[in-house]
Enzyme design. Structure first.
Site, PDB file in Angstrom:
ATOM      1  N   SER A 218       0.861  -1.215  -0.074  1.00  0.00           N
ATOM      2  CA  SER A 218      -0.091   0.007   0.116  1.00  0.00           C
ATOM      3  C   SER A 218       0.997   1.147  -0.077  1.00  0.00           C
ATOM      4  CB  SER A 218      -0.989   0.016   1.299  1.00  0.00           C
ATOM      5  OG  SER A 218      -1.830   1.007   1.306  1.00  0.00           O
ATOM      6  N   THR A 219       0.985   2.160   1.044  1.00  0.00           N
ATOM      7  CA  THR A 219       1.717   3.330   0.961  1.00  0.00           C
ATOM      8  C   THR A 219       3.076   2.954   0.822  1.00  0.00           C
ATOM      9  OG1 THR A 219      -0.027   4.215   2.763  1.00  0.00           O
ATOM     10  CG2 THR A 219       1.962   5.568   2.507  1.00  0.00           C
TER      11      THR A 219
ATOM     12  N   HIS B   2      -2.660  -1.170  -3.159  1.00  0.00           N
ATOM     13  CA  HIS B   2      -3.896  -0.174  -3.141  1.00  0.00           C
ATOM     14  C   HIS B   2      -3.682   0.956  -3.829  1.00  0.00           C
ATOM     15  CE1 HIS B   2      -4.189  -2.097   1.226  1.00  0.00           C
ATOM     16  NE2 HIS B   2      -4.836  -2.958   0.354  1.00  0.00           N
TER      17      HIS B   2
ATOM     18  N   MET C 228      -0.142   0.991   4.826  1.00  0.00           N
ATOM     19  CA  MET C 228      -0.687   1.505   6.034  1.00  0.00           C
ATOM     20  C   MET C 228      -2.002   0.693   6.205  1.00  0.00           C
ATOM     21  SD  MET C 228      -2.280   5.349   6.362  1.00  0.00           S
ATOM     22  CE  MET C 228      -3.496   5.045   4.762  1.00  0.00           C
TER      23      MET C 228
ATOM     24  N   ASP D 289      -3.971  -4.778   5.930  1.00  0.00           N
ATOM     25  CA  ASP D 289      -4.526  -5.787   5.054  1.00  0.00           C
ATOM     26  C   ASP D 289      -3.392  -6.567   4.416  1.00  0.00           C
ATOM     27  OD1 ASP D 289      -6.351  -6.908   2.826  1.00  0.00           O
ATOM     28  OD2 ASP D 289      -5.515  -5.355   1.322  1.00  0.00           O
TER      29      ASP D 289
END
Length: 342
Positions: free
Chosen positions: A163-164, A189, A282, A285
């Site tokens: 993600s991030t 993401h 972040m 998940d």
């Protein structure tokens, strides 16, 4: 302690809206606004913000030029504010490559409604990247030589969730993969308008063939498949081969695509043939899905905290006992290849 934010945008409307949205969070303090990079440069020196939000298209100096200078001279967490267009997506990916931590989308029409729709996400991202490590503040190894391993079977798979900070972490991992390596499935993401340009950029920098996954697409060695930004990517068996399956199912862990959804499908259909990694990101998940994979005999690892921009997802997986190994980013490609060849 509050996260101090400086908002940089040439639109007075956007500056006002973002100030209003961010100031509604008791953990955030908007210490100033700037209409262009030259004003921003002076205010950074005066106000010492923890986070900068940065527009791309601005007068006197564009956002990418300013970001490049900033990351060389004064690295700090930067959140890009980008439009929901394919051109905007490509520029945003360039910004992430230059060192921005993350981005939020800014629609060109009805900006007020659009930003308000992203208000919770905007506040969460500002809080999170206020604790992040700017990429240029960490050591960089550059592009390593591509690795080669003898692969005895064609049914081994590599799976990556992030993600991030993940767009650049995934790029670094794929740059080290050989052109004939095991197939790689990727869930990052990312908004729908960005996943296609993201896959295209990976295809330009990797020896593997990288594409945005399509429903029913065969999964073959030497190729990497990126989940579309608004659909879950699952892996299924079709006779002796693996295929991509796309789902419009509900978000999982607030995300579609979800890393857990992809990992769970791999646990059901590929099991011990998988080598999987959770990279910077972040939230949590992927943690439960990685544990499900480990319990089937898959090899599992997570990126370490020191090399992660945000150690949320890998930290959650580590805490759950889902990872066999915790490794720095520059060691992950080699380990995944070793695990896939074992």
């Amino acid at each position: 302690m509050k996260t101090k934010v400086l908002i940089v945008d040439d639109s007075a409307l956007v500056r006002g809206l973002m100030t209003e949205i961010l100031s509604a969070d008791p953990q955030i303090e908007v210490v100033g606004v700037a209409s262009d990079p030259y004003v921003a440069r002076d205010k950074i020196k005066q106000l010492h913000p923890d986070v900068l939000t940065l527009d791309v298209e601005m007068p006197r100096m564009d956002g990418l030029t300013f970001l490049d200078n900033l990351m060389r001279l004064h690295p700090m967490p930067v959140l890009m504010v980008s439009s929901l267009t394919e051109a905007g997506a490509d520029v945003t990916l360039q910004a992430l490559e230059l060192g921005a931590v993350d981005f939020v989308t800014k629609p060109k029409l009805d900006v007020r409604a659009g930003l308000n729709a992203y208000a919770d996400q905007l506040r969460e991202k500002v809080r999170t990247i206020g604790r992040a490590r700017p990429r240029n503040a960490r050591s960089s190894t550059g592009v390593a030589p591509r690795l080669r391993r003898p692969f005895r079977t064609t049914d081994r798979l590599i799976a990556i969730g992030a993600s991030t900070g993940g767009t650049e972490a995934i790029r670094e991992v794929l740059e080290r993969m050989p052109p004939d390596g095991p197939a790689v499935v990727i869930t990052q993401h990312i908004p729908a308008a960005f996943s296609g340009p993201f896959a295209a950029r990976l295809n330009r920098t990797s020896a593997m063939s990288v594409c945005e996954a399509q429903d029913g697409q065969p999964i073959v060695p030497g190729h990497a498949y990126v989940a579309p930004g608004d659909r879950h990517l699952l892996v299924a068996r079709d006779g002796a081969r693996y295929v991509c399956r796309l789902s419009d199912g509900a978000p999982v862990n607030r995300h579609r695509p979800s890393v857990d959804v992809m990992f769970d499908s791999l646990a059901r259909h590929a099991g011990a043939n998988v080598a999987a990694a959770v990279l910077t990101g972040m939230g949590d998940d992927g943690a439960r899905g990685l544990l499900a994979l480990r319990e089937t005999g898959a090899r599992t690892l997570v990126q370490d905290e020191a090399s992660s921009i945000v150690w949320g997802m890998p930290g959650a997986a580590h805490k759950l006992g889902a990872a066999e190994r915790v490794l720095p980013l520059d060691a992950i490609a080699e380990q995944l290849l070793n695990d896939a060849a074992a």
